[in-house]
Design a protein around this motif. Structure first.
Motif, PDB file in Angstrom:
ATOM      1  N   UNK A 124       0.851  -1.188   0.000  1.00 54.70           N
ATOM      2  CA  UNK A 124       0.000   0.000   0.000  1.00 54.70           C
ATOM      3  C   UNK A 124       0.886   1.237   0.000  1.00 54.70           C
ATOM      4  N   UNK A 125       0.440   2.285  -0.696  1.00 55.34           N
ATOM      5  CA  UNK A 125       1.184   3.552  -0.743  1.00 55.34           C
ATOM      6  C   UNK A 125       0.880   4.369   0.503  1.00 55.34           C
ATOM      7  N   UNK A 126       1.476   3.973   1.593  1.00 53.14           N
ATOM      8  CA  UNK A 126       1.314   4.683   2.857  1.00 53.14           C
ATOM      9  C   UNK A 126       2.556   4.442   3.693  1.00 53.14           C
ATOM     10  N   UNK A 127       2.784   5.273   4.665  1.00 46.67           N
ATOM     11  CA  UNK A 127       3.945   5.120   5.522  1.00 46.67           C
ATOM     12  C   UNK A 127       3.459   4.929   6.951  1.00 46.67           C
ATOM     13  N   UNK A 128       3.665   3.738   7.501  1.00 47.74           N
ATOM     14  CA  UNK A 128       3.270   3.434   8.870  1.00 47.74           C
ATOM     15  C   UNK A 128       4.539   3.142   9.659  1.00 47.74           C
ATOM     16  N   UNK A 129       4.750   3.886  10.707  1.00 47.99           N
ATOM     17  CA  UNK A 129       5.951   3.720  11.526  1.00 47.99           C
ATOM     18  C   UNK A 129       5.975   2.310  12.117  1.00 47.99           C
ATOM     19  N   UNK A 130       7.092   1.608  11.931  1.00 44.84           N
ATOM     20  CA  UNK A 130       7.258   0.265  12.472  1.00 44.84           C
ATOM     21  C   UNK A 130       6.773  -0.846  11.569  1.00 44.84           C
ATOM     22  N   UNK A 131       6.112  -0.508  10.480  1.00 46.08           N
ATOM     23  CA  UNK A 131       5.598  -1.524   9.566  1.00 46.08           C
ATOM     24  C   UNK A 131       6.678  -1.941   8.571  1.00 46.08           C
ATOM     25  N   UNK A 132       6.557  -3.149   8.069  1.00 47.29           N
ATOM     26  CA  UNK A 132       7.482  -3.675   7.069  1.00 47.29           C
ATOM     27  C   UNK A 132       7.236  -2.957   5.754  1.00 47.29           C
ATOM     28  N   UNK A 133       8.319  -2.616   5.053  1.00 49.71           N
ATOM     29  CA  UNK A 133       8.170  -1.932   3.767  1.00 49.71           C
ATOM     30  C   UNK A 133       8.719  -2.740   2.595  1.00 49.71           C
ATOM     31  N   UNK A 134       9.193  -3.968   2.878  1.00 49.32           N
ATOM     32  CA  UNK A 134       9.727  -4.821   1.822  1.00 49.32           C
ATOM     33  C   UNK A 134       9.059  -6.201   1.914  1.00 49.32           C
ATOM     34  N   UNK A 135       8.403  -6.641   0.841  1.00 49.59           N
ATOM     35  CA  UNK A 135       7.691  -7.922   0.879  1.00 49.59           C
ATOM     36  C   UNK A 135       8.583  -9.112   1.240  1.00 49.59           C
ATOM     37  N   UNK A 189       3.009 -14.645  14.064  1.00 44.59           N
ATOM     38  CA  UNK A 189       3.017 -14.925  15.505  1.00 44.59           C
ATOM     39  C   UNK A 189       1.665 -14.595  16.121  1.00 44.59           C
ATOM     40  N   UNK A 190       0.951 -13.666  15.493  1.00 40.29           N
ATOM     41  CA  UNK A 190      -0.366 -13.227  15.939  1.00 40.29           C
ATOM     42  C   UNK A 190      -1.286 -13.225  14.725  1.00 40.29           C
ATOM     43  N   UNK A 191      -2.581 -13.037  14.945  1.00 39.07           N
ATOM     44  CA  UNK A 191      -3.506 -12.910  13.821  1.00 39.07           C
ATOM     45  C   UNK A 191      -3.186 -11.621  13.071  1.00 39.07           C
ATOM     46  N   UNK A 192      -3.106 -11.709  11.751  1.00 37.62           N
ATOM     47  CA  UNK A 192      -2.865 -10.546  10.897  1.00 37.62           C
ATOM     48  C   UNK A 192      -4.165 -10.270  10.151  1.00 37.62           C
ATOM     49  N   UNK A 193      -4.699  -9.065  10.308  1.00 33.99           N
ATOM     50  CA  UNK A 193      -6.003  -8.743   9.737  1.00 33.99           C
ATOM     51  C   UNK A 193      -5.863  -8.081   8.374  1.00 33.99           C
ATOM     52  N   UNK A 194      -6.780  -8.408   7.475  1.00 34.37           N
ATOM     53  CA  UNK A 194      -6.756  -7.901   6.101  1.00 34.37           C
ATOM     54  C   UNK A 194      -6.667  -6.380   6.074  1.00 34.37           C
ATOM     55  N   UNK A 195      -5.722  -5.874   5.277  1.00 40.91           N
ATOM     56  CA  UNK A 195      -5.561  -4.442   5.097  1.00 40.91           C
ATOM     57  C   UNK A 195      -4.751  -3.746   6.173  1.00 40.91           C
ATOM     58  N   UNK A 196      -4.401  -4.454   7.227  1.00 44.07           N
ATOM     59  CA  UNK A 196      -3.621  -3.846   8.306  1.00 44.07           C
ATOM     60  C   UNK A 196      -2.129  -4.059   8.075  1.00 44.07           C
ATOM     61  N   UNK A 197      -1.308  -3.090   8.462  1.00 45.98           N
ATOM     62  CA  UNK A 197       0.142  -3.217   8.280  1.00 45.98           C
ATOM     63  C   UNK A 197       0.718  -4.384   9.076  1.00 45.98           C
ATOM     64  N   UNK A 198       1.767  -4.985   8.528  1.00 47.29           N
ATOM     65  CA  UNK A 198       2.467  -6.077   9.207  1.00 47.29           C
ATOM     66  C   UNK A 198       3.744  -5.498   9.805  1.00 47.29           C
ATOM     67  N   UNK A 199       3.952  -5.731  11.082  1.00 48.35           N
ATOM     68  CA  UNK A 199       5.142  -5.246  11.787  1.00 48.35           C
ATOM     69  C   UNK A 199       6.098  -6.417  12.007  1.00 48.35           C
ATOM     70  N   UNK A 200       7.378  -6.113  12.179  1.00 46.38           N
ATOM     71  CA  UNK A 200       8.384  -7.164  12.379  1.00 46.38           C
ATOM     72  C   UNK A 200       8.059  -8.045  13.579  1.00 46.38           C
TER      73      UNK A 200
END
Length: 138
Positions: A40-51, A60-71
């Motif tokens: 997504x073309x957005x900048x979220x602090x702490x989120x992964x920016x490389x696929x 490790x936890x549930x990842x919800x659709x459309x939400x940023x993935x953090x390390x």
């Protein structure tokens, strides 16, 4: 002069980078594949920016659709399941002692978990290696 000011104001705008988000809701313990993520073309602090940082990892936890993935939301795939019998190794000052232990947690390489020594019933903290061997933490 006006054109120059306009150019600099456009260039000085906010920097937007890609953020990796979940393409669908992924339960914990899901191995992440290319079809499971979107950019997504957005900048979220702490989120992964490389696929490539997410593909091949495990949620490790549930990842919800459309939400940023953090390390912290992902990690290496587990090589040890809870209650699995593992090789427990203690090394110090040139001495190595090996015995069987029971993993009290699920873990991937590099994780620190509790392991019960089956001989003494003592519980120790151990770091898991790539082969699923538990090394007693010093």
């Amino acid at each position: 002069m006006r054109v120059l000011v306009l150019v600099f104001s456009v260039l000085a705008g906010p920097v937007i980078s890609d953020t990796v988000v979940a393409a669908r809701t992924l339960p914990a313990r899901t191995l992440i594949g290319p079809e499971d993520i979107l950019l997504r073309d957005t900048n979220v602090v702490g989120a992964i920016d490389q696929p490539e940082l997410a593909i091949g990892r495990e949620s490790r936890v549930a990842l919800y659709a459309g939400r940023p993935i953090r390390l912290g939301d992902i990690g290496p795939p587990a090589v040890i399941e809870r209650n699995q019998i593992v090789m427990l190794v203690y090394r110090r000052n040139g001495i190595s002692i090996s015995t069987e232990g029971r993993a009290l947690d699920r873990a991937g390489p590099g994780d620190l978990i509790r392991v019960m020594n089956l001989s003494s019933r003592a519980t120790v903290s151990a770091v898991i290696d790539d082969n699923g061997i538990a090394f007693v933490a010093q």
